[in-house]
Every structure is written in C-alpha cells, then in structure tokens.
Design an enzyme around this catalytic site. Structure first.
Site, PDB file in Angstrom:
ATOM      1  N   THR A   1      -8.754  -1.780  -5.576  1.00 40.30           N
ATOM      2  CA  THR A   1      -7.520  -2.282  -6.170  1.00 40.30           C
ATOM      3  C   THR A   1      -7.130  -3.589  -5.478  1.00 40.30           C
ATOM      4  OG1 THR A   1      -6.837   0.002  -6.532  1.00 40.30           O
ATOM      5  CG2 THR A   1      -5.142  -1.666  -6.741  1.00 40.30           C
TER       6      THR A   1
ATOM      7  N   TYR B   1     -12.890   7.415   7.664  1.00 40.31           N
ATOM      8  CA  TYR B   1     -12.056   7.296   6.461  1.00 40.31           C
ATOM      9  C   TYR B   1     -12.558   8.228   5.358  1.00 40.31           C
ATOM     10  CZ  TYR B   1      -9.535   5.096   2.566  1.00 40.31           C
ATOM     11  OH  TYR B   1      -8.734   4.865   1.478  1.00 40.31           O
TER      12      TYR B   1
ATOM     13  N   ASP C   1       7.264   5.430   6.564  1.00 37.76           N
ATOM     14  CA  ASP C   1       6.146   4.608   7.031  1.00 37.76           C
ATOM     15  C   ASP C   1       6.265   4.388   8.536  1.00 37.76           C
ATOM     16  OD1 ASP C   1       4.225   2.303   7.359  1.00 37.76           O
ATOM     17  OD2 ASP C   1       4.181   2.492   5.184  1.00 37.76           O
TER      18      ASP C   1
END
Length: 322
Positions: A185, A155, A38
């Site tokens: 989510t 995106y 990350d």
C-alpha cells in the site's frame, strides 16, 4: 455481497501510523467516535494532529500507550482495529523483539479488549504471511512459503501468530473477529526513510539521487492506494465475515517499472541504479481478490498514476516544509 453495518465507537491501535491515521480519518468522516492508541514507536502524533484540531474530544481521543502493556479503554466500544506494529523492513529489522511482542502480546491484549467490550475485532495481517510464494497469485487458502529464521521472519511470523491467536479467540471465546491480509500500500503519510520501495524512490527522485532498485528489478509488486485499502478494510469490518480476506490491488508491476514511473511523475533526472537484493525478498506478490470482490463488493478504484501523483505531492510538501 454481504450486508454492511456501522459502528458507534472504535479503538484503533497503531492509529497514528500510516494506515492507522487514514483509518481514523475515514471512521470519523463516517460518524464513528475514535480512540486512537499509539506508542509512537514508528507512528507519529503529526499524522493525527489535524483530527485532534478538527474534532472534539468526545469524537476523537489520542492516547499514547503501548498495547503490549495492559490497556483499559473506558466506555462502550463496538469495533477494535488492531494495526499496531512496525511494518517496513527497516523498522522490523531494527526492532525485532518489539515486532514479535506487538504481534503476540499486543494482539492478545487487543483481543482481550474486544472480548471485554463485546466488540467486533479486526486484525491487520499482511501478504507477508505468504512469504516468497510458490503459488501465484496468492489466494487466502494458500499456506505460504515463509522462512521463520530469516531476517524477515520476525514480521512474517508475528503476523502468522496473530492470525492464529485471532482464530483461537473466535473459536474459544466466541469473539466476533476478522482477518485482513494487506498487500503493498502507498500514499500520503508514509515516512520518507521507512525503507519501502515507493517512498524511497520518491525521496531519491525529488533529491536528484540515483533510484536504488534491488536485484534486476524484475520482481513484481501489486500496489494499492491507501484510500482504496481503507475502504476494503472497513467493508470487511462491517461485513461480519471472519476472513482472512486479501485486500490489495491485483494489477502487477515490476519494481523497475515502479521506479521508472516515479522518475516520470517527479520530473526528475535521476537514474536507476541496481543494488544487492535483500535476503528472502519475494520474487512475486499479487493478491487473488476474488473474495473481496464477491463478498464485500470491493475493488480498487484509484488509478496508479493518480495515486502516485497524490503521493509525490505529499512528499514534495514535506521537502518544502523542511
């Protein structure tokens, strides 16, 4: 239902993000060694700090790196989960170039890693590939209705490009790939200010502020608790199926209903206030989950009220710790 296989060692790009951290946690619980990559652009080391404390370095490694740069992971790897990307509207509107780069160059590098290791590769795609859909609910064979030059295009098109690149590596280099299309989510470890509806509503309700609902609130969303989503993702990873497969909750609610439920769950006296609707905001969003149900034996199991209560508890804890 397809048979399932396990994995000995996995690489999770974006592993310190909201979804990535939950994936790392579940993989470790299943006995899989995890290398978490990350850059901390939108994720944070705090999301996986408990894993570093709980597991030895032979089981869990956190590596700060940018997947758009060359990445080398020593040792064997049999699963690569590519989840690195800004995912909230605020993030990708502020980071348009970075969003496009991780969808293009980052996907290329993650696929290259899977090819090098002979690993199964899973791309985290999104329901945003369907855009503002003209088919409802959205099945996997629907091509979508996307504005490539609108504010959300960076995106949407990054993920659509990632799907095309993943497919090309499968057909050209025989890499064992899969594509999961993730619908809305929610759950613990979302950022209070990430701009998505549920964390925004919870933050506002806990602070006693007005709940800002875009438009008239009659646009619909289908929200899936993160634990259910992770189960679906790993079921696809273990199945050998190439996808794409929708993973999300087929139960549809209006955004206004979500806001009202948040107010009730927090015990807040906040009022709903309607604000201008963002450009290209989808009117409807609900997955056709027939493939996930028949091929993977997957269905969401966590009721909305239960998942919402857990998420509210997480955000309440953040406020108390601040």
């Amino acid at each position: 239902m397809l048979p399932q296989r396990g994995f000995r060692r996995a690489v999770v790009t974006g592993g310190a993000g909201f979804l990535g951290s939950h994936l790392c946690e579940e993989l470790l619980a299943r006995g899989t060694q995890v290398v978490c990559l990350d850059s901390f652009l939108t994720g944070g080391p705090g999301n996986v700090a408990h894993l570093a404390e709980r597991y030895p370095s032979s089981q869990f490694r956190m590596v700060r790196c940018d997947i758009t740069d060359f990445v080398h992971v020593p040792g064997d790897v049999d699963l690569v989960l590519h989840f690195a990307s800004p995912a909230s509207p605020i993030d990708y509107l502020q980071l348009p170039i970075e969003t496009l780069k991780v969808g293009a160059i980052g996907t290329l590098h993650a696929l290259g890693l899977a090819k090098e290791k002979g690993a199964r590769f899973l791309l985290a795609s999104t329901s945003e590939v369907y855009g503002d859909p003209q088919v409802h609910p959205q099945p996997e064979d629907y091509w979508g209705h996307v504005n490539p030059v609108g504010p959300r295009g960076v995106y949407d098109e990054a993920k659509r490009y990632g799907e095309a690149m993943t497919t090309a590596y499968r057909t050209t280099h025989d890499v064992d790939t899969a594509i999961v299309r993730i619908f809305n989510t929610y759950g613990p470890r979302m950022r209070p200010h990430d701009g998505r509806a549920i964390p925004t509503f919870i933050r506002q309700a806990l602070a006693g502020e007005d709940i800002t609902v875009a438009g008239d609130g009659m646009q619909t969303r289908s929200v899936c608790y993160v634990d259910d989503l992770v189960r679906g993702i790993l079921a696809l990873a273990g199945s050998g199926h190439p996808g794409p497969v929708n993973v999300g909750n087929p139960h549809e609610m209006t955004v206004k209903q979500i806001a009202e439920d948040v107010v009730a769950a927090t015990g807040s006296r906040s009022q709903v206030r309607f604000v201008e609707r963002p450009v290209d905001d989808p009117q409807v969003r609900r997955p056709d989950t027939t493939l996930a149900r028949t091929l993977l034996g997957w269905e969401p199991a966590v009721p909305w009220q239960q998942g919402l209560a857990s998420t509210v508890a997480f955000f309440s804890g953040l406020r108390q710790a601040a």
